[in-house]
Design a protein around this motif. Structure first.
Motif, PDB file in Angstrom:
ATOM      1  N   GLY A 293       5.958  29.612 -60.563  1.00  0.00           N
ATOM      2  CA  GLY A 293       7.390  29.826 -60.703  1.00  0.00           C
ATOM      3  C   GLY A 293       7.781  31.241 -60.364  1.00  0.00           C
ATOM      4  N   GLY A 294       6.806  32.158 -60.376  1.00  0.00           N
ATOM      5  CA  GLY A 294       7.008  33.535 -59.954  1.00  0.00           C
ATOM      6  C   GLY A 294       6.297  33.774 -58.637  1.00  0.00           C
ATOM      7  N   SER A 295       5.427  34.768 -58.615  1.00  0.00           N
ATOM      8  CA  SER A 295       4.733  35.148 -57.395  1.00  0.00           C
ATOM      9  C   SER A 295       3.262  34.732 -57.437  1.00  0.00           C
ATOM     10  N   VAL A 296       2.655  34.641 -56.247  1.00  0.00           N
ATOM     11  CA  VAL A 296       1.215  34.420 -56.102  1.00  0.00           C
ATOM     12  C   VAL A 296       0.638  35.623 -55.378  1.00  0.00           C
ATOM     13  N   TYR A 297      -0.417  36.218 -55.956  1.00  0.00           N
ATOM     14  CA  TYR A 297      -1.071  37.370 -55.337  1.00  0.00           C
ATOM     15  C   TYR A 297      -2.568  37.134 -55.279  1.00  0.00           C
ATOM     16  N   ILE A 298      -3.157  37.228 -54.094  1.00  0.00           N
ATOM     17  CA  ILE A 298      -4.601  37.175 -53.887  1.00  0.00           C
ATOM     18  C   ILE A 298      -5.005  38.529 -53.327  1.00  0.00           C
ATOM     19  N   GLY A 299      -5.864  39.269 -54.054  1.00  0.00           N
ATOM     20  CA  GLY A 299      -6.155  40.638 -53.701  1.00  0.00           C
ATOM     21  C   GLY A 299      -7.104  40.814 -52.534  1.00  0.00           C
ATOM     22  N   GLY A 300      -7.879  39.794 -52.195  1.00  0.00           N
ATOM     23  CA  GLY A 300      -8.814  39.865 -51.080  1.00  0.00           C
ATOM     24  C   GLY A 300      -8.560  38.756 -50.088  1.00  0.00           C
TER      25      GLY A 300
END
Length: 455
Positions: A293-300
Motif C-alpha cells: 500500500g506504500g512503497s517497495v524498496y529492494i536494495g540490491g
C-alpha cells in the motif's frame, strides 16, 4: 511458572470430552524457561482447544499492556503436536502476552477446526467494537525449524497482534499452512513484520479463500483479514527484510486472492533477492508476488523468479506492485524470469507514483492478460510501468507483453521514461487494440522519452 534450567521430556495432555481443553504446559500468568526446551509435547482435545504451551488470563477479555508472557531463553527444539477435533489447535499461544524464543529449531504440527503454529495476542471479533490483546512474537536468533498447520477453517503459521520479528530465517526452515474451507496465512501481524538478517527456507500456503505468505495487515484470527470497528489505532504496518532474500514462496487460493509479500504500508528488502528465490502465486480474483500500500524498496539486485497467475477472467495480477514508489536499487539480473498471467490486468513491475531500476534490466518479464475487466472494458497488460516517472539504468533483457482483448505497454509512463544507458535487448508487444513498446502518455504534464545511450 519459572523453570531456571531446561525442559527435556516427553509430555502429553488429552481431553476426551466434557468441553475441556488439552494443554501440555499452561498458566494464567507468565511461563518462563531460562534454558532450552526439548523432548515432545502432545495435546489432543475432542471438544475444546488444544495447545502445547498456553498462557491466558482466565478472566475478562485482556486489553492494554501484555500479561501472561511465554519466554524460552535458548533454543526451542521440542516436537509439538496439537490436535483439536472440533475447536482450535495451537502449538504455542500467549492469549494476552508476548512470545519470546531464543531460537527455533524444533517442529510444530497443529491440526483442527482452526489451527495456528505460534500466536501472540488475539483479536476478539465477537465483541462490538472489536478488542485486541497486545502480543509480540519474537524469535531472537535463527528460525530453522518446521511449522505445519492444517485446518478446516482459518489456518496460520505465525501470528502476532503487536509485531512479529525473527533474527534470520535459515535454509532449513519450513512453514506449511493449509485451509480446506477458509483463509490461510504463513506469517501475519497487525503492526509490522521484521526479519533482521537473511531469509531463506520455504513458505507454502494454500487456502480456499484468501491466502498470503507474509502479510502485515489487520486480520481476523478466526476468519480473515477484514478490518472491523476497533478501539485501537494501528501504527505503520511494514514488512522489513533487513538482509538478502532467498526464500521459496508458494501461495495458492482456490476462490479469492493470493499474495506472497503483502503490506498495508511499505515492503523493504535491504539486500538482494537471490536467484534461489522463487515466487509461485496462484489466485482467482487477485494474485501478487509483492504488493504494498506504500512503497517497495529492494536494495540490491532482483535475481529471483516469479510466476504469478489467476484463474478468473476479471482478475488483477502482478509480480511487484507499489501504490507508492517502486525502487530496485540494483538491476534485474539475467537469471530473473518474471511471468505474469491475468484476466483483466497483468502487470510485471508497477509503481503507482514512480518506478526506478538503478542498474540494468537484464532479466525476462512476460505479462499476458487474457480475460476482461469487470465492467466489460478492455483489459490491460504492462511490463514495466507507472503513471509517474519511469527510470531504468539500461536495458539488455526481454520485455514481452500481450493482451487478447485489450491494450498493452512494454515500458510505459504517464509522464516520462528515462533509460540512462543503452536500450538493447527486446521489447515486444501484441494486443487486440493499442500496443506500445515504449511510451509516455502525459495527460496533465508534457510527456517525455529520454534514451541516454545507444538503441
Amino acid at each position: 511458572m519459572l523453570v531456571t534450567g531446561n525442559i527435556d521430556a516427553d509430555l502429553s495432555a488429552t481431553s476426551n470430552g466434557g468441553n475441556a481443553a488439552a494443554v501440555v504446559i499452561g498458566s494464567d500468568g507468565d511461563i518462563t524457561v531460562n534454558g532450552m526446551i526439548g523432548g515432545s509435547m502432545t495435546a489432543v482435545s475432542a471438544e475444546n482447544f488444544a495447545a502445547g504451551m498456553y498462557s491466558g488470563p482466565g478472566h475478562d477479555v485482556p486489553v492494554g499492556e501484555p500479561v501472561g508472557n511465554i519466554t524460552v531463553g535458548n533454543d526451542f527444539q521440542a516436537v509439538v503436536s496439537a490436535t483439536a477435533e472440533t475447536d482450535k489447535a495451537l502449538g504455542i499461544f500467549a492469549e494476552a502476552g508476548n512470545v519470546t524464543i531464543g531460537s527455533f529449531s524444533g517442529s510444530i504440527a497443529a491440526s483442527g477446526d482452526r489451527a495456528v503454529g505460534i500466536q501472540a495476542g488475539k483479536r476478539y471479533d465477537d465483541m462490538t467494537p472489536v478488542e485486541i490483546s497486545k502480543g509480540t512474537l519474537s524469535i531472537t536468533n535463527g528460525f530453522s525449524g518446521e511449522i505445519d498447520v492444517d485446518a478446516d477453517y482459518s489456518a496460520i503459521g505465525l501470528v502476532a497482534t503487536d509485531g512479529l520479528s525473527i533474527g534470520r530465517i535459515d535454509e532449513a526452515a519450513r512453514v506449511n499452512v493449509a485451509s480446506e474451507q477458509a483463509n490461510a496465512y504463513g506469517m501475519v501481524s497487525l503492526t509490522g513484520i521484521t526479519v533482521n538478517g537473511n531469509a531463506e527456507g520455504s513458505l507454502e500456503v494454500s487456502g480456499k479463500t484468501d491466502a498470503f505468505g507474509v502479510i502485515a495487515s489487520a486480520f481476523d484470527d478466526e476468519s480473515g483479514p477484514e478490518p472491523t470497528v476497533m478501539t485501537v489505532t494501528l501504527p505503520v504496518n511494514n514488512i522489513l527484510f533487513d538482509g538478502d532474500f532467498g526464500m521459496t514462496v508458494d501461495v495458492s487460493s482456490d476462490s479469492l486472492q493470493a499474495g506472497g509479500l503483502v503490506a498495508e504500508d511499505d515492503i523493504t528488502i535491504t539486500g538482494s533477492v537471490f536467484d534461489s528465490s522463487l515466487f509461485t502465486i496462484t489466485g482467482a480474483t487477485e494474485a501478487h508476488g509483492m504488493n504494498a500500500g506504500g512503497s517497495v524498496y529492494i536494495g540490491g539486485d532482483m535475481a529471483g523468479d516469479m510466476t504469478v497467475s489467476s484463474t478468473g477472467d476479471f482478475s488483477d495480477v502482478s509480480a511487484v506492485t507499489a501504490d507508492g514508489v517502486l525502487t530496485i536499487d540494483g538491476g534485474v539480473s539475467s537469471t530473473s524470469e518474471i511471468n505474469v498471467t491475468g484476466g483483466a490486468y497483468a502487470d510485471g513491475l508497477l509503481g503507482m507514483q514512480s518506478i526506478a531500476i538503478t542498474g540494468d534490466m537484464g532479466g525476462t518479464i512476460t505479462a499476458s492478460a487474457d480475460g476482461r475487466d469487470g465492467d466489460g472494458s478492455p483489459e490491460r497488460s504492462v511490463g514495466i510501468g507507472s503513471p509517474g516517472e519511469v527510470s531504468i539504468g539500461s536495458v539488455s533483457g526481454t520485455v514481452d507483453v500481450t493482451s487478447d482483448n485489450g491494450y498493452v505497454m512494454g515500458i510505459g509512463s504517464g509522464t516520462s521514461v528515462a533509460v540512462n544507458g543503452d536500450l538493447g535487448g527486446s521489447v515486444a508487444v501484441s494486443a487486440r487494440y493499442q500496443a506500445i513498446a515504449i511510451g509516455a502518455d502525459g495527460e496533465s504534464v508534457p510527456a517525455d522519452i529520454d534514451i541516454a545511450g545507444d538503441m
